[in-house]
Design a protein around this motif. Sequence first.
Motif, PDB file in Angstrom:
ATOM      1  N   VAL A 278     -19.931  12.044  33.775  1.00  0.00           N
ATOM      2  CA  VAL A 278     -19.080  10.961  34.345  1.00  0.00           C
ATOM      3  C   VAL A 278     -18.042  10.650  33.818  1.00  0.00           C
ATOM      4  O   VAL A 278     -17.665  11.666  32.428  1.00  0.00           O
ATOM      5  N   TRP A 279     -16.052   9.965  34.297  1.00  0.00           N
ATOM      6  CA  TRP A 279     -15.123   9.536  33.964  1.00  0.00           C
ATOM      7  C   TRP A 279     -15.318   8.699  33.159  1.00  0.00           C
ATOM      8  O   TRP A 279     -15.229   7.475  34.427  1.00  0.00           O
ATOM      9  N   LEU A 280     -14.646   8.122  32.434  1.00  0.00           N
ATOM     10  CA  LEU A 280     -14.224   6.705  32.412  1.00  0.00           C
ATOM     11  C   LEU A 280     -12.807   6.790  31.678  1.00  0.00           C
ATOM     12  O   LEU A 280     -12.090   7.239  30.372  1.00  0.00           O
TER      13      LEU A 280
ATOM     14  N   VAL B  16      -9.946  12.222  39.268  1.00  0.00           N
ATOM     15  CA  VAL B  16      -9.799  11.315  38.222  1.00  0.00           C
ATOM     16  C   VAL B  16      -8.093  10.582  38.103  1.00  0.00           C
ATOM     17  O   VAL B  16      -8.256   9.369  37.706  1.00  0.00           O
ATOM     18  N   LEU B  17      -6.885  11.486  37.970  1.00  0.00           N
ATOM     19  CA  LEU B  17      -6.150  11.581  37.765  1.00  0.00           C
ATOM     20  C   LEU B  17      -5.695  10.458  38.680  1.00  0.00           C
ATOM     21  O   LEU B  17      -4.611   9.223  38.247  1.00  0.00           O
ATOM     22  N   PRO B  18      -5.636  10.282  39.458  1.00  0.00           N
ATOM     23  CA  PRO B  18      -4.955   8.771  41.167  1.00  0.00           C
ATOM     24  C   PRO B  18      -6.000   7.710  40.192  1.00  0.00           C
ATOM     25  O   PRO B  18      -5.170   6.695  40.048  1.00  0.00           O
ATOM     26  N   VAL B  19      -7.512   7.726  40.050  1.00  0.00           N
ATOM     27  CA  VAL B  19      -7.419   6.256  39.533  1.00  0.00           C
ATOM     28  C   VAL B  19      -7.291   6.515  38.109  1.00  0.00           C
ATOM     29  O   VAL B  19      -6.732   4.459  37.800  1.00  0.00           O
ATOM     30  N   ALA B  20      -6.867   6.774  37.455  1.00  0.00           N
ATOM     31  CA  ALA B  20      -6.285   6.923  35.515  1.00  0.00           C
ATOM     32  C   ALA B  20      -4.893   5.814  36.221  1.00  0.00           C
ATOM     33  O   ALA B  20      -4.292   5.118  35.584  1.00  0.00           O
ATOM     34  N   LEU B  21      -4.243   6.757  37.452  1.00  0.00           N
ATOM     35  CA  LEU B  21      -3.019   6.065  37.394  1.00  0.00           C
ATOM     36  C   LEU B  21      -2.547   4.457  37.960  1.00  0.00           C
ATOM     37  O   LEU B  21      -2.074   4.382  37.936  1.00  0.00           O
TER      38      LEU B  21
ATOM     39  N   PRO C  73     -12.169   1.444  36.381  1.00  0.00           N
ATOM     40  CA  PRO C  73     -13.532   2.045  37.490  1.00  0.00           C
ATOM     41  C   PRO C  73     -14.197   3.631  36.790  1.00  0.00           C
ATOM     42  O   PRO C  73     -13.405   4.519  36.056  1.00  0.00           O
ATOM     43  N   LEU C  74     -15.307   3.746  37.368  1.00  0.00           N
ATOM     44  CA  LEU C  74     -16.223   4.702  37.234  1.00  0.00           C
ATOM     45  C   LEU C  74     -16.521   5.808  38.257  1.00  0.00           C
ATOM     46  O   LEU C  74     -16.110   5.635  38.782  1.00  0.00           O
ATOM     47  N   VAL C  75     -15.943   6.821  37.164  1.00  0.00           N
ATOM     48  CA  VAL C  75     -15.847   7.982  37.928  1.00  0.00           C
ATOM     49  C   VAL C  75     -16.920   9.096  38.162  1.00  0.00           C
ATOM     50  O   VAL C  75     -17.143   9.625  36.636  1.00  0.00           O
ATOM     51  N   ILE C  76     -17.893   9.472  38.501  1.00  0.00           N
ATOM     52  CA  ILE C  76     -19.175  10.156  38.903  1.00  0.00           C
ATOM     53  C   ILE C  76     -18.718  11.713  39.773  1.00  0.00           C
ATOM     54  O   ILE C  76     -18.693  11.207  41.124  1.00  0.00           O
TER      55      ILE C  76
ATOM     56  N   VAL D 257     -17.325  19.485  36.507  1.00  0.00           N
ATOM     57  CA  VAL D 257     -16.470  19.156  37.011  1.00  0.00           C
ATOM     58  C   VAL D 257     -15.061  20.445  36.429  1.00  0.00           C
ATOM     59  O   VAL D 257     -15.434  20.623  35.708  1.00  0.00           O
ATOM     60  N   ASP D 258     -14.238  20.823  37.711  1.00  0.00           N
ATOM     61  CA  ASP D 258     -13.015  22.098  37.615  1.00  0.00           C
ATOM     62  C   ASP D 258     -12.046  20.891  38.074  1.00  0.00           C
ATOM     63  O   ASP D 258     -11.457  19.542  38.271  1.00  0.00           O
ATOM     64  N   HIS D 259     -10.937  21.155  37.369  1.00  0.00           N
ATOM     65  CA  HIS D 259      -9.643  20.898  37.787  1.00  0.00           C
ATOM     66  C   HIS D 259      -9.757  20.517  39.085  1.00  0.00           C
ATOM     67  O   HIS D 259      -8.104  19.574  39.168  1.00  0.00           O
ATOM     68  N   ALA D 260      -9.345  21.216  40.245  1.00  0.00           N
ATOM     69  CA  ALA D 260      -9.060  20.679  41.338  1.00  0.00           C
ATOM     70  C   ALA D 260      -9.689  19.082  41.407  1.00  0.00           C
ATOM     71  O   ALA D 260      -9.360  18.610  42.592  1.00  0.00           O
TER      72      ALA D 260
END
Length: 206
Positions: A50-52, A79-84, A61-64, A70-73
């Motif tokens: 998971v990412w948080l 992830v990055l759009p959620v963080a932004l 929001p939690l990303v599962i 997970v790779d860079h793509a």
Amino acid sequence: MRILFSDEKIFDLDGMYNSQNQRIWAASRDEADEKGGIKVKQKFPQKVMVWLGVCFKGVTPLVIFDPGTVDHAEYIQKVLPVALKYGNKTFGKHWTFQQDGAKPHIHHLTQTWCQDNFPSFIDKDHWSPNSPDLNPLDYCIWDEFAQCVNWKKVTSKVTLIDELKCAVKKIRQDVVLQSCSSWTARLNRVLKNGGGYLKKLIYVIL
């Protein structure tokens, strides 16, 4: 107070564990064992990554990731759009995104995406490569998260994912605020310690 910290963590049916940053602070091996240093684990447990993100105002929001890698793509896409979105909604125009030195984070395409989209971010050359003392998720929030999981209900990968989704909503705001508020003091202590860990004795449980 305007930093969005972030991290990934692996959970499996035995609980939360990651050999890279799961540590017991103790003065001896016996004390480490008393604090839970011995973990009995399945040989091939089902796992979920998971990412948080966390800041002094709360958690993202939690990303599962399923499967648990997970790779860079995928990181850029999921992830990055959620963080932004969370950062802009929470802070407005002026804030900083933090990520550690994991391979998907330091990939040149990831770094370019961050440079082009975040108001500010800590690039791969300006974040300590060994920094569990500097990320609220590492030194506080992951433990709080794990304690919010009802592990008695976790009997399969599906129920694990369901419980993780429920648990993230139970993370206490006062714990989040306290962990983020202590960051500056921890940073100063790490600097005074020459960039080393805040405690000298670390028993890594493998």
